[in-house]
Scaffold this motif. Structure first.
Motif, PDB file in Angstrom:
ATOM      1  N   UNK A  85       7.302  -5.537   1.191  1.00  0.00           N
ATOM      2  CA  UNK A  85       5.946  -5.372   0.687  1.00  0.00           C
ATOM      3  C   UNK A  85       5.624  -3.968   0.205  1.00  0.00           C
ATOM      4  N   UNK A  86       6.652  -3.162  -0.012  1.00  0.00           N
ATOM      5  CA  UNK A  86       6.379  -1.805  -0.473  1.00  0.00           C
ATOM      6  C   UNK A  86       5.865  -1.821  -1.913  1.00  0.00           C
ATOM      7  N   UNK A  87       5.077  -0.836  -2.287  1.00  0.00           N
ATOM      8  CA  UNK A  87       4.559  -0.773  -3.654  1.00  0.00           C
ATOM      9  C   UNK A  87       5.684  -0.524  -4.665  1.00  0.00           C
ATOM     10  N   UNK A 102       5.589 -11.060  -8.577  1.00  0.00           N
ATOM     11  CA  UNK A 102       4.890  -9.814  -8.266  1.00  0.00           C
ATOM     12  C   UNK A 102       3.393  -9.981  -8.498  1.00  0.00           C
ATOM     13  N   UNK A 103       2.642  -9.149  -7.800  1.00  0.00           N
ATOM     14  CA  UNK A 103       1.202  -9.085  -8.032  1.00  0.00           C
ATOM     15  C   UNK A 103       0.918  -7.723  -8.639  1.00  0.00           C
ATOM     16  N   UNK A 104       0.365  -7.731  -9.837  1.00  0.00           N
ATOM     17  CA  UNK A 104       0.051  -6.498 -10.543  1.00  0.00           C
ATOM     18  C   UNK A 104      -1.453  -6.330 -10.616  1.00  0.00           C
ATOM     19  N   UNK A 105      -1.910  -5.140 -10.277  1.00  0.00           N
ATOM     20  CA  UNK A 105      -3.314  -4.793 -10.475  1.00  0.00           C
ATOM     21  C   UNK A 105      -3.353  -3.997 -11.777  1.00  0.00           C
ATOM     22  N   UNK A 106      -4.123  -4.478 -12.725  1.00  0.00           N
ATOM     23  CA  UNK A 106      -4.159  -3.864 -14.047  1.00  0.00           C
ATOM     24  C   UNK A 106      -5.326  -2.893 -14.165  1.00  0.00           C
ATOM     25  N   UNK A 107      -5.131  -1.841 -14.961  1.00  0.00           N
ATOM     26  CA  UNK A 107      -6.196  -0.857 -15.168  1.00  0.00           C
ATOM     27  C   UNK A 107      -7.429  -1.491 -15.801  1.00  0.00           C
ATOM     28  N   UNK A 108      -7.224  -2.497 -16.657  1.00  0.00           N
ATOM     29  CA  UNK A 108      -8.346  -3.159 -17.321  1.00  0.00           C
ATOM     30  C   UNK A 108      -9.169  -3.989 -16.351  1.00  0.00           C
ATOM     31  N   UNK A 144       1.864   1.530 -18.798  1.00  0.00           N
ATOM     32  CA  UNK A 144       0.561   2.211 -18.668  1.00  0.00           C
ATOM     33  C   UNK A 144      -0.597   1.285 -18.301  1.00  0.00           C
ATOM     34  N   UNK A 145      -0.436  -0.026 -18.497  1.00  0.00           N
ATOM     35  CA  UNK A 145      -1.485  -0.988 -18.145  1.00  0.00           C
ATOM     36  C   UNK A 145      -1.530  -1.269 -16.642  1.00  0.00           C
ATOM     37  N   UNK A 146      -0.461  -0.931 -15.913  1.00  0.00           N
ATOM     38  CA  UNK A 146      -0.327  -1.288 -14.502  1.00  0.00           C
ATOM     39  C   UNK A 146      -0.881  -0.181 -13.612  1.00  0.00           C
ATOM     40  N   UNK A 147      -1.866  -0.526 -12.786  1.00  0.00           N
ATOM     41  CA  UNK A 147      -2.408   0.424 -11.806  1.00  0.00           C
ATOM     42  C   UNK A 147      -1.570   0.386 -10.527  1.00  0.00           C
ATOM     43  N   UNK A 148      -1.242  -0.831 -10.072  1.00  0.00           N
ATOM     44  CA  UNK A 148      -0.451  -1.021  -8.854  1.00  0.00           C
ATOM     45  C   UNK A 148       0.400  -2.262  -9.004  1.00  0.00           C
TER      46      UNK A 148
END
Length: 166
Positions: A85-87, A102-108, A144-148
């Motif tokens: 579960x590491x980032x 994967x679960x991606x948190x997007x900047x948008x 660049x769209x990916x926050x986490x």
């Protein structure tokens, strides 16, 4: 941990880790009562086996005993892999997660759960699962769209051998 100690430990441990064909992911020094704990997190494209962690732990312990990098006080050394579960923070983390959900948190804004199909220098080719019987869809996400990002644990995931046999 001070930057100087962190840099010194990294400089001391990186060659030992590289000699075992592993990547040094993280070094952390924390307090546990009177003792300090030195955690060394390592990984590789093929994953890390327990024997490799044990061998590396002995090599690191010997090297630290020969130097004063940890000072005079007692410390506990832990060498391990990063865990499921590491980032996902480095390009190589996404490459290693190819084929995984994967679960991606997007900047948008918003989250995206998808399977990584491919990784290049600019971003990810993903397969977004279809909802309610619909077919999965392809999607491209640039870094660049990916926050986490984080790997989702799948309990009923087929491994590569099972997929090849099917």
């Amino acid at each position: 941990m001070s930057t100087t100690q962190s840099e010194r430990l990294r400089g001391l441990l990186e060659p030992l880790v590289s000699a075992k064909q592993l990547d040094l992911e993280e070094i952390e020094v924390s307090r546990a009562g009177r003792r300090r704990v030195l955690r060394v997190i390592v990984d590789s494209d093929e994953g890390v086996e327990l024997d490799a962690c044990a061998e590396l732990s002995r090599a690191i312990s010997d090297t630290l005993d020969e130097t004063d990098a940890m000072g005079e006080g007692e410390y506990v050394l832990e060498v391990s892999s990063p865990g499921a579960d590491r980032p996902l923070t480095e390009h190589r983390h996404y490459v290693r997660a190819t084929g995984r959900l994967v679960k991606l948190q997007l900047h948008e804004g918003g989250d995206l759960v998808a399977r990584i199909l491919g990784v290049d220098d600019a971003g990810l080719d993903l397969e977004v699962p279809g909802l309610k019987g619909r077919k999965p869809t392809a999607r491209r996400v640039e870094f660049p769209e990916i926050a986490k990002g984080r790997v989702e644990i799948e309990f009923n995931r087929k491994d590569k051998k099972e997929e090849e046999e099917a």
